[in-house]
Design an enzyme around this catalytic site. Structure first.
Site, PDB file in Angstrom:
ATOM      1  N   CYS A  35      38.337  54.888 -18.196  1.00 50.73           N
ATOM      2  CA  CYS A  35      39.375  54.717 -19.224  1.00 50.73           C
ATOM      3  C   CYS A  35      40.159  53.439 -18.902  1.00 50.73           C
ATOM      4  CB  CYS A  35      40.279  55.935 -19.329  1.00 50.73           C
ATOM      5  SG  CYS A  35      41.187  56.333 -17.830  1.00 50.73           S
ATOM      6  N   ALA A  66      36.982  66.892 -12.225  1.00 51.48           N
ATOM      7  CA  ALA A  66      38.282  67.478 -12.592  1.00 51.48           C
ATOM      8  C   ALA A  66      38.999  66.602 -13.621  1.00 51.48           C
ATOM      9  CB  ALA A  66      39.158  67.618 -11.345  1.00 51.48           C
ATOM     10  N   PRO A  67      39.733  67.224 -14.538  1.00 46.24           N
ATOM     11  CA  PRO A  67      40.060  68.654 -14.647  1.00 46.24           C
ATOM     12  C   PRO A  67      39.040  69.500 -15.386  1.00 46.24           C
ATOM     13  CG  PRO A  67      41.288  67.431 -16.284  1.00 46.24           C
ATOM     14  CD  PRO A  67      40.490  66.406 -15.524  1.00 46.24           C
ATOM     15  N   GLY A  68      37.898  68.929 -15.726  1.00 45.78           N
ATOM     16  CA  GLY A  68      36.818  69.747 -16.261  1.00 45.78           C
ATOM     17  C   GLY A  68      36.624  69.666 -17.767  1.00 45.78           C
TER      18      GLY A  68
END
Lengths: 178, 319
Positions: free
Chosen positions: B250, B130-132
């Site tokens: 990240c 998610a979020p894809g």
């Protein structure tokens, strides 16, 4: 949802809908699974590829499989916006479509119903209470609607002539909802 | 676990000047090139990118449509990804966005997918999906063939992902709402490609959320590092021989990046790091810690050098 291949009568309803929007040829070799919930009373149709169709039934309790292209009733298939998009993209686009103006497009994408003033084109001989795919001027499927009037009466000014059932803005409005 | 360094005049001055907790700047000084440029860049709004969804449109058609609405773009190292030079309205407010013609996604995320070297018809596992955004890019690269199993434990995020997949016209993906480690251990499938974009402390997105300059704590790095260790071990066990695992975060923190990959290399002799043509070399040293020489082939992306959010990517081949 419990996923399985469509039963014969379910496939017939799906094929009828594909035919209605001129998309049967494109979809005839495609694969679908039906996801049922609420003790089998409600069902959605999902477009999958052949590999995913084989695996879908083996996976324990998937949240979703493939692309939900519509809801399957006892006699009728009601496309989702993703289904409407595929039908418009790959169908013949000669029946059960309306096209709206730029202003109409903006309103539809907020989920608003469609005024006759906003409709610039409509398929011939549309009857009242007919499911229609709503296209933008750029020919994108932006909504699914239901006619409130027939024929030329769809263009009458100052009146809602098509009810919006679902629209492409739905994803954004609903995404953050619990 | 998180390495902290003695306070120096430089770390004290820079942290005061740019509003960070000192410990964080003290660590950045150890490994970030051109530290002043880096901190200055983190003060600026990051470059925005869109990734064209070629399942629904072409790069040319989308560019023409958006240019007619007052947008201006610049090409990037990935053909499908465009840097936004000028936006007349919010990127999420166009009908093209609602129709899934593009996805708002940082270049760094797209580089992680590029590193997977995905081909049509492959079996792919996306462990924290998610979020894809990366899932939809993978589906696009596979032209909706093969299978992607996308895992997400949070119900709300799984729902959000299902909307994004539907908006983008993805039909080769199955979402499992489940804990990735537990579920992956039950799966008997081996995958050609596995993406583990691991949950992390998000140091790389400080430019988007400056509150992290002060709210981010060493314990966050420790916490994430433990989760990442579990996840990468599970991920590696689901790669078929010859397959690829891409591990990304990240975060800038070596404890969440090189250190996690280094442990895998020590435990699994069948795993090797492969270079990718983006970013700069990963670290082979951090403080008094040394990592495997191969770590040089992992990649770091920095805002001031690459115009992306901060990112770490390792492509691991399982032999």
């Amino acid at each position: 949802l419990i996923y399985s291949k469509p039963a014969r009568n379910e496939r017939t309803i799906i094929n009828r809908a594909l035919d209605r929007w001129g998309a049967f040829e494109y979809f005839k070799d495609k694969h679908f699974v039906v996801g049922k919930y609420d003790r089998g009373k409600k069902a959605f149709v999902f477009l999958v590829n052949e590999k995913l169709e084989q695996v879908a039934s083996d996976l324990a309790d998937p949240y979703s499989v493939g692309l939900a292209i519509g809801e399957l009733g006892k006699k009728q298939f009601i496309p989702s916006i993703a289904g409407a998009d595929l039908f418009a993209r790959h169908g013949k686009r000669n029946e059960f479509y309306i096209i709206v103006s730029e202003k109409g497009e903006k309103l539809v994408l907020y989920g608003r119903d469609i005024m006759g003033d906003s409709i610039t084109e409509a398929s011939d001989n549309l009857a009242e209470n007919e499911l229609v795919i709503v296209l933008s001027r750029a020919s994108d499927a932006i909504a699914l609607g239901r006619t409130r009037f027939s024929g030329r009466l769809l263009f009458q000014k100052g009146k809602v002539t098509v009810s919006t059932i679902t629209d492409a803005g739905y994803y954004l409005r609903e995404e953050g909802q619990p | 676990l998180t390495l902290l360094f003695p306070r120096t005049a430089q770390s004290i001055d820079l942290s005061a000047e740019y509003g960070y907790d000192e410990w964080l700047v003290g660590r950045f000084i150890q490994y970030v090139p051109d530290i002043r440029d880096f901190l200055a860049k983190m003060e600026k709004a990051p470059v925005r990118y869109i990734r064209v969804n070629t399942l629904k449109t072409s790069i040319k058609d989308l560019a023409i449509r958006l240019q007619s609405k007052g947008f201006e773009f610049k090409s990037t190292s990935i053909p499908e990804v465009l840097a936004v030079k000028k936006a007349s309205i919010s990127l999420g407010a166009t009908s093209e966005y609602l129709l899934g013609h593009y996805y708002i996604q940082d270049l760094s995320s797209c580089i992680a997918v590029e590193a997977l070297d995905i081909k049509p018809n492959q079996m792919v596992l996306d462990m924290a999906a998610a979020p894809g955004g990366k899932t939809t890019f993978m589906a696009q690269k596979m032209q909706n063939s093969g299978i992607i199993i996308a895992m997400e434990s949070n119900g709300r995020r799984a729902r959000s992902m299902s909307f994004n997949l539907a908006r983008c016209g993805v039909y080769n993906t199955c979402i499992l709402k489940t804990n990735a480690v537990q579920a992956a251990d039950k799966l008997e499938i081996k995958f050609d490609r596995v993406l583990l974009d691991a949950p992390c402390s998000c140091e790389g997105v400080i430019a988007r959320d400056p509150t992290r300059k002060r709210s981010h704590k060493p314990e966050d790095v420790d916490y994430c590092s433990k989760i990442q260790d579990n996840m990468i071990e599970s991920a590696i066990n689901h790669v078929r021989p010859g397959g690829i695992l891409v591990y990304s975060t990240c975060s800038f923190a070596p404890e969440e990046n090189e250190m996690v990959v280094d442990r895998i290399l020590k435990d699994y002799s069948s795993v090797s790091v492969e270079p990718i043509p983006y970013g700069i070399n990963g670290l082979v040293k951090f403080g008094d810690l040394s990592f495997a020489d191969e770590m040089i082939d992992t990649r770091r992306l920095y805002p001031h050098l690459h115009d992306t959010t901060g990112f770490f990517i390792a492509r691991l081949r399982v032999n």
